[in-house]
Write an enzyme that holds these catalytic residues in place. Structure first.
Site, PDB file in Angstrom:
ATOM      1  N   SER A  30       0.803  -1.224   0.000  1.00 15.67           N
ATOM      2  CA  SER A  30       0.000   0.000   0.000  1.00 15.67           C
ATOM      3  C   SER A  30       0.831   1.268   0.000  1.00 15.67           C
ATOM      4  O   SER A  30       0.378   2.316  -0.464  1.00 15.67           O
ATOM      5  CB  SER A  30      -0.929   0.003   1.215  1.00 15.67           C
ATOM      6  OG  SER A  30      -0.192  -0.146   2.418  1.00 15.67           O
ATOM      7  N   GLY A  67      -1.967  -4.254   0.841  1.00 12.56           N
ATOM      8  CA  GLY A  67      -2.151  -5.441   1.658  1.00 12.56           C
ATOM      9  C   GLY A  67      -1.270  -6.608   1.274  1.00 12.56           C
ATOM     10  O   GLY A  67      -1.312  -7.654   1.931  1.00 12.56           O
ATOM     11  N   ASN A  96       3.656  -5.611   5.637  1.00 11.52           N
ATOM     12  CA  ASN A  96       2.481  -6.368   6.071  1.00 11.52           C
ATOM     13  C   ASN A  96       2.874  -7.677   6.760  1.00 11.52           C
ATOM     14  O   ASN A  96       2.153  -8.160   7.637  1.00 11.52           O
ATOM     15  CB  ASN A  96       1.563  -6.648   4.882  1.00 11.52           C
ATOM     16  CG  ASN A  96       0.855  -5.380   4.416  1.00 11.52           C
ATOM     17  OD1 ASN A  96       0.257  -4.666   5.217  1.00 11.52           O
ATOM     18  ND2 ASN A  96       0.952  -5.080   3.138  1.00 11.52           N
ATOM     19  N   ASP A 177      -4.684   6.461  10.352  1.00 11.41           N
ATOM     20  CA  ASP A 177      -4.321   5.127  10.839  1.00 11.41           C
ATOM     21  C   ASP A 177      -2.891   5.051  11.361  1.00 11.41           C
ATOM     22  O   ASP A 177      -2.491   4.059  11.965  1.00 11.41           O
ATOM     23  CB  ASP A 177      -4.539   4.070   9.759  1.00 11.41           C
ATOM     24  CG  ASP A 177      -3.706   4.316   8.498  1.00 11.41           C
ATOM     25  OD1 ASP A 177      -2.783   5.163   8.524  1.00 11.41           O
ATOM     26  OD2 ASP A 177      -3.985   3.660   7.475  1.00 11.41           O
ATOM     27  N   HIS A 180      -0.175   4.842   6.968  1.00 10.75           N
ATOM     28  CA  HIS A 180      -0.044   5.262   5.573  1.00 10.75           C
ATOM     29  C   HIS A 180       0.186   6.768   5.458  1.00 10.75           C
ATOM     30  O   HIS A 180      -0.493   7.554   6.127  1.00 10.75           O
ATOM     31  CB  HIS A 180      -1.304   4.885   4.783  1.00 10.75           C
ATOM     32  CG  HIS A 180      -1.556   3.417   4.757  1.00 10.75           C
ATOM     33  ND1 HIS A 180      -2.411   2.791   5.659  1.00 10.75           N
ATOM     34  CD2 HIS A 180      -1.046   2.445   3.967  1.00 10.75           C
ATOM     35  CE1 HIS A 180      -2.425   1.494   5.401  1.00 10.75           C
ATOM     36  NE2 HIS A 180      -1.611   1.252   4.390  1.00 10.75           N
TER      37      HIS A 180
END
Length: 211
Positions: A30, A67, A96, A177, A180
């Site tokens: 991402s 992801g 991830n 979050d 990011h």
């Protein structure tokens, strides 16, 4: 009619004789796919713009998937290498894996296999690392980060230790979050990548050609 076929033959000969523009394949998650922002604002798109502005003919292919893990990248990389025949491969994967607490040996093995596959296909590799949040514990996080340094040394690849350097802890540059980066941070990400990538854009110099 004969003139038409003659002209067509000349066009085909000219087209097949032209060397294709070199490509840069970005295989990431991402952070490179532009999660939460417009794709045009992402650092990979900004990279294409900088290359063109500075006179490089490279075409950037963004094969990043939000992801994705190193296991996913390992599966899809061979097809991407065959399809795009890149001169450079930027591997930006592993975040991830770390966030899910996956076994470190699996992350290492997957990245190792991808580096070998890219180099076997004739590409230069830029390995892009990431740091994990402190809540994963210093032992796991330290060993995770060391993977990138160890593999870069073992395979003599270019290394950017931390893509989010100067961004991750800077107010206003991260999304809600905390993982990011915002659109405003993308030029900084490119600024981190560029100094490590630029030397790879130039032809390799063999020892025999050096004065």
């Amino acid at each position: 009619m004969k003139i038409f076929w003659l002209l067509l033959a000349l066009i085909l000969v000219r087209d097949t004789g032209a060397a294709p523009a070199p490509s840069i394949l970005v295989v990431g998650d991402s952070l490179s796919a532009g999660y939460g922002i417009e794709l045009r604002d992402g650092w990979v798109t900004l990279l294409q713009q900088r290359l063109s502005k500075q006179g490089y003919l490279h075409t950037v292919v963004n094969a990043s998937i939000s992801g994705d893990t190193t296991a996913g990248g390992r599966v899809r990389l061979p097809d991407a290498l065959k399809r795009h025949r890149p001169q450079i491969v930027i591997l930006e994967l592993g975040g991830n894996d770390g966030l899910r607490g996956l076994p470190l040996r699996e992350t290492r093995a997957n990245l190792d296999a991808m580096i070998k596959a890219a180099q076997a296909a004739g590409a230069r590799v830029l390995l892009v690392g990431i740091h994990l949040p402190p809540n994963y514990g210093p032992d796991y996080a330290g060993k995770f980060h060391a993977i990138y340094h160890d593999l870069a040394r073992a395979h003599n690849t270019a290394l950017l230790p931390f893509l989010l350097d100067g961004v991750a802890l800077t107010p206003g540059l991260m999304q809600a979050d905390g993982i990011h980066p915002r659109a405003a941070a993308q030029p900084r990400l490119l600024g981190n990548v560029w100094p490590v990538l630029e030397p790879l854009l130039k032809p390799a110099v063999s020892p025999s050609s050096q004065p």
